[in-house]
Design a protein around this motif. Structure first.
Motif, PDB file in Angstrom:
ATOM      1  N   ALA A  65      -4.638  -0.143   2.860  1.00  0.00           N
ATOM      2  CA  ALA A  65      -5.128   1.232   2.965  1.00  0.00           C
ATOM      3  C   ALA A  65      -4.290   2.037   3.950  1.00  0.00           C
ATOM      4  O   ALA A  65      -3.980   3.208   3.706  1.00  0.00           O
ATOM      5  CB  ALA A  65      -6.598   1.238   3.402  1.00  0.00           C
ATOM      6  N   ILE A  96      -9.047   7.034   0.053  1.00  0.00           N
ATOM      7  CA  ILE A  96      -8.525   5.667   0.079  1.00  0.00           C
ATOM      8  C   ILE A  96      -9.484   4.741   0.823  1.00  0.00           C
ATOM      9  O   ILE A  96      -9.784   3.626   0.365  1.00  0.00           O
ATOM     10  CB  ILE A  96      -7.129   5.640   0.723  1.00  0.00           C
ATOM     11  CG1 ILE A  96      -6.116   6.336  -0.187  1.00  0.00           C
ATOM     12  CG2 ILE A  96      -6.683   4.199   0.993  1.00  0.00           C
ATOM     13  CD1 ILE A  96      -4.778   6.601   0.482  1.00  0.00           C
ATOM     14  N   LEU A  97      -9.976   5.203   1.956  1.00  0.00           N
ATOM     15  CA  LEU A  97     -10.931   4.398   2.724  1.00  0.00           C
ATOM     16  C   LEU A  97     -12.212   4.158   1.934  1.00  0.00           C
ATOM     17  O   LEU A  97     -12.804   3.085   1.995  1.00  0.00           O
ATOM     18  CB  LEU A  97     -11.244   5.085   4.056  1.00  0.00           C
ATOM     19  CG  LEU A  97     -10.116   5.080   5.094  1.00  0.00           C
ATOM     20  CD1 LEU A  97     -10.526   5.887   6.321  1.00  0.00           C
ATOM     21  CD2 LEU A  97      -9.771   3.644   5.504  1.00  0.00           C
ATOM     22  N   VAL A 152     -11.438   1.424  -0.563  1.00  0.00           N
ATOM     23  CA  VAL A 152     -11.341   0.115   0.086  1.00  0.00           C
ATOM     24  C   VAL A 152     -12.718  -0.378   0.525  1.00  0.00           C
ATOM     25  O   VAL A 152     -13.014  -1.569   0.481  1.00  0.00           O
ATOM     26  CB  VAL A 152     -10.387   0.185   1.292  1.00  0.00           C
ATOM     27  CG1 VAL A 152     -10.385  -1.124   2.065  1.00  0.00           C
ATOM     28  CG2 VAL A 152      -8.972   0.509   0.828  1.00  0.00           C
ATOM     29  N   GLY A 186       0.817  -1.208   0.000  1.00  0.00           N
ATOM     30  CA  GLY A 186       0.000   0.000   0.000  1.00  0.00           C
ATOM     31  C   GLY A 186       0.849   1.255   0.000  1.00  0.00           C
ATOM     32  O   GLY A 186       0.545   2.225  -0.701  1.00  0.00           O
ATOM     33  N   LEU A 243      -6.406   2.411  -6.213  1.00  0.00           N
ATOM     34  CA  LEU A 243      -5.977   1.882  -4.916  1.00  0.00           C
ATOM     35  C   LEU A 243      -7.059   1.007  -4.295  1.00  0.00           C
ATOM     36  O   LEU A 243      -6.760   0.021  -3.616  1.00  0.00           O
ATOM     37  CB  LEU A 243      -5.619   3.033  -3.971  1.00  0.00           C
ATOM     38  CG  LEU A 243      -4.328   3.789  -4.300  1.00  0.00           C
ATOM     39  CD1 LEU A 243      -4.094   4.907  -3.286  1.00  0.00           C
ATOM     40  CD2 LEU A 243      -3.128   2.855  -4.326  1.00  0.00           C
ATOM     41  N   GLY A 244      -8.328   1.366  -4.531  1.00  0.00           N
ATOM     42  CA  GLY A 244      -9.420   0.538  -4.006  1.00  0.00           C
ATOM     43  C   GLY A 244      -9.405  -0.854  -4.602  1.00  0.00           C
ATOM     44  O   GLY A 244      -9.595  -1.855  -3.891  1.00  0.00           O
ATOM     45  N   ALA A 294      -2.237   5.410   3.036  1.00  0.00           N
ATOM     46  CA  ALA A 294      -2.456   6.652   3.784  1.00  0.00           C
ATOM     47  C   ALA A 294      -1.148   7.136   4.406  1.00  0.00           C
ATOM     48  O   ALA A 294      -0.881   8.344   4.467  1.00  0.00           O
ATOM     49  CB  ALA A 294      -3.507   6.430   4.872  1.00  0.00           C
ATOM     50  N   ALA A 335      -6.388  -2.790  -3.270  1.00  0.00           N
ATOM     51  CA  ALA A 335      -6.612  -3.221  -1.885  1.00  0.00           C
ATOM     52  C   ALA A 335      -7.539  -4.417  -1.808  1.00  0.00           C
ATOM     53  O   ALA A 335      -7.338  -5.325  -0.991  1.00  0.00           O
ATOM     54  CB  ALA A 335      -7.188  -2.062  -1.071  1.00  0.00           C
ATOM     55  N   THR A 378      -6.888   7.234  -6.184  1.00  0.00           N
ATOM     56  CA  THR A 378      -7.102   6.797  -4.800  1.00  0.00           C
ATOM     57  C   THR A 378      -8.313   5.871  -4.659  1.00  0.00           C
ATOM     58  O   THR A 378      -8.220   4.810  -4.035  1.00  0.00           O
ATOM     59  CB  THR A 378      -7.281   8.002  -3.875  1.00  0.00           C
ATOM     60  OG1 THR A 378      -8.389   8.795  -4.327  1.00  0.00           O
ATOM     61  CG2 THR A 378      -6.037   8.858  -3.838  1.00  0.00           C
ATOM     62  N   ARG A 391      -6.690  -5.838   3.063  1.00  0.00           N
ATOM     63  CA  ARG A 391      -7.057  -4.610   2.339  1.00  0.00           C
ATOM     64  C   ARG A 391      -6.995  -3.381   3.237  1.00  0.00           C
ATOM     65  O   ARG A 391      -6.678  -2.290   2.779  1.00  0.00           O
ATOM     66  CB  ARG A 391      -8.447  -4.749   1.716  1.00  0.00           C
ATOM     67  CG  ARG A 391      -9.575  -4.990   2.695  1.00  0.00           C
ATOM     68  CD  ARG A 391     -10.900  -4.994   1.954  1.00  0.00           C
ATOM     69  NE  ARG A 391     -12.017  -5.236   2.846  1.00  0.00           N
ATOM     70  CZ  ARG A 391     -13.260  -4.820   2.597  1.00  0.00           C
ATOM     71  NH1 ARG A 391     -13.514  -4.144   1.504  1.00  0.00           N
ATOM     72  NH2 ARG A 391     -14.230  -5.079   3.440  1.00  0.00           N
ATOM     73  N   TRP A 392      -7.311  -3.561   4.513  1.00  0.00           N
ATOM     74  CA  TRP A 392      -7.242  -2.425   5.442  1.00  0.00           C
ATOM     75  C   TRP A 392      -5.795  -2.085   5.786  1.00  0.00           C
ATOM     76  O   TRP A 392      -5.461  -0.921   6.002  1.00  0.00           O
ATOM     77  CB  TRP A 392      -8.045  -2.728   6.704  1.00  0.00           C
ATOM     78  CG  TRP A 392      -9.496  -2.961   6.398  1.00  0.00           C
ATOM     79  CD1 TRP A 392     -10.181  -4.145   6.483  1.00  0.00           C
ATOM     80  CD2 TRP A 392     -10.435  -1.995   5.925  1.00  0.00           C
ATOM     81  NE1 TRP A 392     -11.476  -3.979   6.099  1.00  0.00           N
ATOM     82  CE2 TRP A 392     -11.667  -2.665   5.749  1.00  0.00           C
ATOM     83  CE3 TRP A 392     -10.353  -0.634   5.626  1.00  0.00           C
ATOM     84  CZ2 TRP A 392     -12.816  -2.014   5.285  1.00  0.00           C
ATOM     85  CZ3 TRP A 392     -11.492   0.021   5.166  1.00  0.00           C
ATOM     86  CH2 TRP A 392     -12.695  -0.662   5.007  1.00  0.00           C
TER      87      TRP A 392
END
Length: 208
Positions: A156, A52-53, A56, A9, A140-141, A160, A144, A136, A152-153
Motif C-alpha cells: 500500500a 488504497i488503504l 488493503v 505496490g 490494488l486491495g 501511494a 495487497a 484502487t 500488504r501495508w
C-alpha cells in the motif's frame, strides 16, 4: 525487511494511475495554466491514499460483494462526466476561452475558477469515477492481500508513493508544455480531445 512489496505496490499503482482519464486530464490542464496546482495535486494524492488503504483494510471485499455500491458510483460518475464533457466542448468551440493566461477582465471567457472550484472539480472527478474504486480499492486491495502481513501495508505504501510521484510530475511538470499551449489552436485540440474522451467514458460506464 524485503523491499519487494513496496516495489510491487509502486509498479502496480503507477500502471493503473497513469492510465489516461478525466482526473489526469484535469490535473494536466491545471498544471499547464498554473492554476491551483498544489491543492489539486494534494486532493488526488490524498484520495488515492485513502482508497488504497480502504482496499488493503478489506473494503475491496465489501464492494465486490455489494454491486449496488459500484452501480451508484457508476451512474453518478457518468452524469458528471457528461456535464464536464459539455463544458470542455464549449471551451473548444470558443477561442476566447482558450488563452493560456487567465483572463480576469469583465468579458474574459477563461477567468480563473478559484481554488475551491478546482478542488471540488477534481474531487468529483476522483470520487464519482467507479474505475477509481475498481483500480484502487478492489484491484490494488486484492493484490495487497496476497502479500500477507506486513507485506500488504508495504504494498500500500508503494502504491501511494506511485500516486504522489505521478500527480506531482503531472501537475508541476506540465509547465514545460506551456509554450505549446500558448496557441489557442492547441487548447482547442486539448479540450476537444477531453470532451470526446469524457463523453466516451460516460457512455462506457452506462453500458457496462
Amino acid at each position: 525487511m524485503s523491499s519487494f512489496p513496496v516495489l510491487a505496490g509502486f509498479g502496480s499503482g503507477l500502471s493503473l494511475i497513469a492510465a489516461i482519464g478525466a482526473q489526469n486530464a484535469f490535473v494536466l490542464r491545471q498544471g499547464i495554466r498554473r492554476e491551483h496546482i498544489l491543492p489539486v495535486v494534494v486532493v488526488c494524492i490524498a484520495s488515492d491514499a485513502l482508497l488504497i488503504l480502504a482496499g488493503v483494510a478489506g473494503f475491496g471485499v465489501l464492494t465486490s460483494q455489494v454491486p449496488g455500491l459500484l452501480m451508484a458510483a457508476r451512474l453518478g460518475g457518468a452524469a458528471f462526466l457528461l456535464v464536464y464533457a459539455a463544458f470542455a466542448a464549449r471551451r473548444a468551440l470558443r477561442p476566447a476561452a482558450l488563452t493560456v493566461e487567465a483572463d480576469t477582465g469583465p468579458h474574459g471567457g477563461n477567468r480563473s475558477s478559484g481554488p475551491q472550484a478546482a478542488v471540488l472539480t477534481v474531487a468529483a472527478l476522483t470520487w464519482l469515477n467507479p474505475h477509481v474504486y475498481l483500480d484502487t480499492v478492489v484491484l490494488l486491495g486484492s493484490l495487497a492481500s496476497a502479500q500477507g502481513d506486513p507485506g500488504r501495508w508495504l504494498f500500500a505504501a508503494g502504491a501511494a508513493l506511485a500516486s504522489l510521484v505521478w500527480f506531482s510530475a503531472l501537475g508541476f511538470g506540465a509547465r514545460g508544455l506551456r509554450r505549446f499551449f500558448a496557441r489557442p489552436a492547441s487548447w482547442r485540440v486539448l479540450d476537444g480531445l477531453v470532451a470526446v474522451f469524457m463523453a466516451a467514458l460516460a457512455v462506457s460506464l452506462l453500458m457496462h
